[in-house]
Design a protein around this motif. Structure first.
Motif, PDB file in Angstrom:
ATOM      1  N   HIS A 223       0.852  -1.184   0.000  1.00 33.28           N
ATOM      2  CA  HIS A 223       0.000   0.000   0.000  1.00 33.28           C
ATOM      3  C   HIS A 223       0.893   1.241   0.000  1.00 33.28           C
ATOM      4  O   HIS A 223       2.054   1.188   0.416  1.00 33.28           O
ATOM      5  CB  HIS A 223      -0.942   0.020   1.207  1.00 33.28           C
ATOM      6  N   GLU A 224       0.355   2.342  -0.491  1.00 35.66           N
ATOM      7  CA  GLU A 224       1.123   3.580  -0.577  1.00 35.66           C
ATOM      8  C   GLU A 224       0.985   4.391   0.709  1.00 35.66           C
ATOM      9  O   GLU A 224      -0.078   4.404   1.345  1.00 35.66           O
ATOM     10  CB  GLU A 224       0.658   4.422  -1.770  1.00 35.66           C
ATOM     11  N   VAL A 225       2.067   5.043   1.059  1.00 33.48           N
ATOM     12  CA  VAL A 225       2.113   5.863   2.268  1.00 33.48           C
ATOM     13  C   VAL A 225       2.634   7.251   1.893  1.00 33.48           C
ATOM     14  O   VAL A 225       3.582   7.374   1.109  1.00 33.48           O
ATOM     15  CB  VAL A 225       3.034   5.216   3.328  1.00 33.48           C
ATOM     16  N   THR A 226       2.000   8.274   2.458  1.00 33.21           N
ATOM     17  CA  THR A 226       2.475   9.643   2.286  1.00 33.21           C
ATOM     18  C   THR A 226       3.058  10.113   3.617  1.00 33.21           C
ATOM     19  O   THR A 226       2.434   9.961   4.662  1.00 33.21           O
ATOM     20  CB  THR A 226       1.337  10.582   1.859  1.00 33.21           C
ATOM     21  N   MET A 227       4.263  10.656   3.557  1.00 36.16           N
ATOM     22  CA  MET A 227       4.984  11.035   4.765  1.00 36.16           C
ATOM     23  C   MET A 227       5.624  12.401   4.546  1.00 36.16           C
ATOM     24  O   MET A 227       6.107  12.704   3.450  1.00 36.16           O
ATOM     25  CB  MET A 227       6.052   9.980   5.065  1.00 36.16           C
ATOM     26  N   THR A 228       5.617  13.228   5.586  1.00 35.58           N
ATOM     27  CA  THR A 228       6.265  14.539   5.512  1.00 35.58           C
ATOM     28  C   THR A 228       7.514  14.530   6.393  1.00 35.58           C
ATOM     29  O   THR A 228       7.461  14.092   7.549  1.00 35.58           O
ATOM     30  CB  THR A 228       5.318  15.650   5.981  1.00 35.58           C
ATOM     31  N   LEU A 229       8.613  14.997   5.833  1.00 33.45           N
ATOM     32  CA  LEU A 229       9.895  15.000   6.523  1.00 33.45           C
ATOM     33  C   LEU A 229      10.321  16.429   6.837  1.00 33.45           C
ATOM     34  O   LEU A 229      10.175  17.335   5.999  1.00 33.45           O
ATOM     35  CB  LEU A 229      10.963  14.321   5.660  1.00 33.45           C
ATOM     36  N   GLY A 233      15.490  15.727   7.884  1.00 35.17           N
ATOM     37  CA  GLY A 233      15.244  14.356   7.437  1.00 35.17           C
ATOM     38  C   GLY A 233      15.047  14.226   5.946  1.00 35.17           C
ATOM     39  O   GLY A 233      14.703  13.143   5.455  1.00 35.17           O
ATOM     40  N   ALA A 234      15.273  15.327   5.210  1.00 36.42           N
ATOM     41  CA  ALA A 234      15.055  15.286   3.762  1.00 36.42           C
ATOM     42  C   ALA A 234      15.939  14.244   3.073  1.00 36.42           C
ATOM     43  O   ALA A 234      15.581  13.707   2.021  1.00 36.42           O
ATOM     44  CB  ALA A 234      15.313  16.668   3.161  1.00 36.42           C
ATOM     45  N   TRP A 235      17.072  13.913   3.680  1.00 38.77           N
ATOM     46  CA  TRP A 235      17.985  12.927   3.089  1.00 38.77           C
ATOM     47  C   TRP A 235      17.348  11.539   2.992  1.00 38.77           C
ATOM     48  O   TRP A 235      17.783  10.707   2.195  1.00 38.77           O
ATOM     49  CB  TRP A 235      19.271  12.839   3.924  1.00 38.77           C
ATOM     50  N   LEU A 236      16.309  11.283   3.787  1.00 36.84           N
ATOM     51  CA  LEU A 236      15.667   9.971   3.741  1.00 36.84           C
ATOM     52  C   LEU A 236      15.031   9.700   2.374  1.00 36.84           C
ATOM     53  O   LEU A 236      14.916   8.549   1.964  1.00 36.84           O
ATOM     54  CB  LEU A 236      14.602   9.856   4.835  1.00 36.84           C
ATOM     55  N   ALA A 237      14.616  10.750   1.673  1.00 38.91           N
ATOM     56  CA  ALA A 237      14.058  10.575   0.334  1.00 38.91           C
ATOM     57  C   ALA A 237      15.100   9.985  -0.606  1.00 38.91           C
ATOM     58  O   ALA A 237      14.795   9.149  -1.462  1.00 38.91           O
ATOM     59  CB  ALA A 237      13.544  11.909  -0.210  1.00 38.91           C
ATOM     60  N   ASP A 238      16.366  10.415  -0.428  1.00 40.24           N
ATOM     61  CA  ASP A 238      17.450   9.842  -1.230  1.00 40.24           C
ATOM     62  C   ASP A 238      17.800   8.439  -0.742  1.00 40.24           C
ATOM     63  O   ASP A 238      18.100   7.547  -1.542  1.00 40.24           O
ATOM     64  CB  ASP A 238      18.687  10.738  -1.170  1.00 40.24           C
ATOM     65  N   GLU A 239      17.773   8.237   0.564  1.00 37.64           N
ATOM     66  CA  GLU A 239      18.095   6.924   1.121  1.00 37.64           C
ATOM     67  C   GLU A 239      17.109   5.867   0.628  1.00 37.64           C
ATOM     68  O   GLU A 239      17.483   4.727   0.340  1.00 37.64           O
ATOM     69  CB  GLU A 239      18.046   7.006   2.653  1.00 37.64           C
ATOM     70  N   GLU A 252       9.240  26.280   7.753  1.00 42.27           N
ATOM     71  CA  GLU A 252      10.549  25.769   7.353  1.00 42.27           C
ATOM     72  C   GLU A 252      10.367  24.893   6.110  1.00 42.27           C
ATOM     73  O   GLU A 252       9.316  24.273   5.938  1.00 42.27           O
ATOM     74  CB  GLU A 252      11.171  24.926   8.475  1.00 42.27           C
ATOM     75  N   PRO A 253      11.364  24.855   5.243  1.00 40.95           N
ATOM     76  CA  PRO A 253      11.239  23.993   4.061  1.00 40.95           C
ATOM     77  C   PRO A 253      11.145  22.524   4.478  1.00 40.95           C
ATOM     78  O   PRO A 253      11.893  22.058   5.329  1.00 40.95           O
ATOM     79  CB  PRO A 253      12.519  24.281   3.264  1.00 40.95           C
ATOM     80  N   SER A 254      10.192  21.809   3.888  1.00 41.83           N
ATOM     81  CA  SER A 254       9.986  20.398   4.192  1.00 41.83           C
ATOM     82  C   SER A 254       9.870  19.629   2.886  1.00 41.83           C
ATOM     83  O   SER A 254       9.808  20.212   1.804  1.00 41.83           O
ATOM     84  CB  SER A 254       8.716  20.207   5.035  1.00 41.83           C
ATOM     85  N   VAL A 255       9.809  18.308   3.001  1.00 36.64           N
ATOM     86  CA  VAL A 255       9.633  17.467   1.817  1.00 36.64           C
ATOM     87  C   VAL A 255       8.562  16.426   2.116  1.00 36.64           C
ATOM     88  O   VAL A 255       8.568  15.800   3.171  1.00 36.64           O
ATOM     89  CB  VAL A 255      10.963  16.809   1.376  1.00 36.64           C
ATOM     90  N   ARG A 256       7.627  16.295   1.189  1.00 39.05           N
ATOM     91  CA  ARG A 256       6.578  15.285   1.312  1.00 39.05           C
ATOM     92  C   ARG A 256       6.897  14.164   0.326  1.00 39.05           C
ATOM     93  O   ARG A 256       7.154  14.426  -0.850  1.00 39.05           O
ATOM     94  CB  ARG A 256       5.205  15.881   1.011  1.00 39.05           C
TER      95      ARG A 256
END
Length: 295
Positions: A223-229, A233-239, A252-256
């Protein structure tokens, strides 16, 4: 002004061009190489100190452009158009072979380009350049590509050489990776974790009727999950190697990020490891499972 590399590349093309077009018009030649006539004259003047080792007058290229017509002589050794070496062409052919395995591409165009490159690079050898791609079972590759596109679980018999053991696993394939062998990145339901499998060690394969339920995991289906970092923690998107992400500023700048999860058990452990940088998530089951682990 052209860089030294750009100028060298142009000169290596200019000499064969002028050798094949004696009396070429100065202005037309400049336009052909996308430069002005003054730059072209500078290039022609450089030819006077260019040629074979020895630097004697008869070793150097001679050029003249009086009357706006260009003539060169003593340029036989550099009058052949620059060609790829067999090794350079081989690398490009191999890259095209790997591109051919990617989904969503015009495979016929890729294969045609690779064949033309083989023939062109092998002209001086009177035989096409042969490059062997990484070997892989074509039927298995097709099966796994279809499973990746469908986001479907598959059952494989996988040989573990270190234990001399044949294991049966149900996995959710995510991508194929070239290397010394072809590898499959997938979620392994047996290990309840992501794993990488060498295709040469896969002995048999079948479509899985359904993914198994993990221990203590009542929602193992994908299933798909949407998460805000948070910014930290933005590096987790690359990880996680995610391409689907959205950057925005809310104080503050964030990444979803949005990604596919195959196990609530894994996601709950992920939440506990990175709770300090996760500001929002739309999976209440994973949050509850994480809280239970803390309790």
């Amino acid at each position: 002004m052209s860089s030294a590399r750009e100028r060298l590349t142009r000169l290596l093309s200019l000499v064969p061009y002028l050798d094949a077009h004696p009396g070429a018009d100065l202005e037309e030649t400049a336009g052909y190489f996308n430069i002005d006539s003054d730059t072209l004259i500078d290039d022609l003047q450089l030819l006077f100190v260019t040629g074979r080792p020895g630097h004697m007058p008869d070793d150097l290229i001679d050029a003249s452009w009086e009357g706006g017509k260009i003539y060169i002589s003593n340029a036989e050794e550099v009058s052949v158009p620059v060609r790829l070496s067999a090794e350079e062409a081989g690398v490009l052919v191999l890259a095209l072979e790997l591109i051919d395995t990617l989904p969503g591409l015009d495979t016929q165009a890729v294969r045609t380009a690779a064949e033309k490159l083989r023939l062109a690079a092998g002209e001086n050898l009177h035989t096409p350049v042969e490059v062997s791609p990484i070997p892989a079972d074509e039927e298995l590759m097709t099966f796994l590509k279809q499973a990746i596109d469908a986001e479907a679980a598959v059952e494989i018999d996988y040989y573990v050489a270190s234990r001399d053991e044949l294991t049966r696993r149900i996995v959710a394939p995510s991508r194929l990776v070239p290397g010394a062998d072809w590898y499959l990145d997938a979620w392994c339901y047996s290990a309840q974790a992501p794993r990488r499998f060498a295709l040469s060690s896969i002995r048999s394969w079948n479509s899985a009727v359904h993914p198994p339920l993990g221990v203590g995991d009542q929602q193992s289906s994908a299933h798909e999950v949407t998460m805000t970092l948070a910014p930290d923690g933005a590096w987790l998107a690359d990880e996680l190697e995610l391409s689907e992400r959205e950057y925005f500023a809310n104080g503050e700048p964030s990444v979803r990020i949005r990604f596919l999860v195959h196990s609530v058990d894994w996601l709950s452990r992920f939440l506990l490891c990175h709770a300090d940088v996760i500001t929002d998530i739309d999976d209440s089951d994973a949050v509850e499972a994480a809280l239970q682990r803390l309790g």
